[in-house]
Design a protein around this motif. Structure first.
Motif, mmCIF file in Angstrom:
data_model
loop_
_atom_site.group_PDB
_atom_site.id
_atom_site.type_symbol
_atom_site.label_atom_id
_atom_site.label_comp_id
_atom_site.label_asym_id
_atom_site.label_seq_id
_atom_site.Cartn_x
_atom_site.Cartn_y
_atom_site.Cartn_z
ATOM 1 N N LEU A 6 0.835 -1.191 0.000
ATOM 2 C CA LEU A 6 0.000 0.000 0.000
ATOM 3 C C LEU A 6 0.870 1.242 0.000
ATOM 4 C CD1 LEU A 6 -2.976 0.894 0.185
ATOM 5 C CD2 LEU A 6 -2.695 0.974 2.649
ATOM 6 N N TYR A 32 -0.563 -2.313 11.044
ATOM 7 C CA TYR A 32 -0.261 -1.945 9.658
ATOM 8 C C TYR A 32 -0.239 -0.426 9.517
ATOM 9 C CZ TYR A 32 -0.097 -2.552 4.591
ATOM 10 O OH TYR A 32 0.297 -2.540 3.273
ATOM 11 N N ILE A 54 -6.897 -0.499 1.038
ATOM 12 C CA ILE A 54 -6.617 -1.936 1.070
ATOM 13 C C ILE A 54 -7.681 -2.688 0.277
ATOM 14 C CG2 ILE A 54 -6.556 -3.966 2.572
ATOM 15 C CD1 ILE A 54 -5.107 -2.184 4.654
#
Length: 75
Positions: A6, A32, A54
């Motif tokens: 990402l 994350y 995501i």
């Protein structure tokens, strides 16, 4: 250590939805977000800001969905 899949977050007009996540997934999302923020020099990003990118990345990588979507749009 390699880079996360990402990239930096892009601002867009949000649409509010409500979801329930298993606690383990939420903990992973928080972790994350911390790693992502440090990597992209965007500290203190709330984990909920990562859900849409995501999901977009996941949907974009699903070839079967892309095929089905093309079939549906051509019908």
């Amino acid at each position: 250590m390699g880079r996360l899949k990402l990239g930096a977050l892009v601002e867009d007009k949000p649409v509010k939805i409500s979801v329930e996540l298993p606690a383990a997934i939420y903990r992973d999302l928080v972790a994350y977000a911390a790693v992502h923020g440090a990597e992209n020099e965007q500290p203190n990003q709330p984990p909920e800001k990562l859900v849409a990118p995501i999901l977009a990345m996941f949907i974009g990588a699903d070839r079967e969905f892309a095929k089905a979507r093309r079939v549906l749009s051509s019908a």
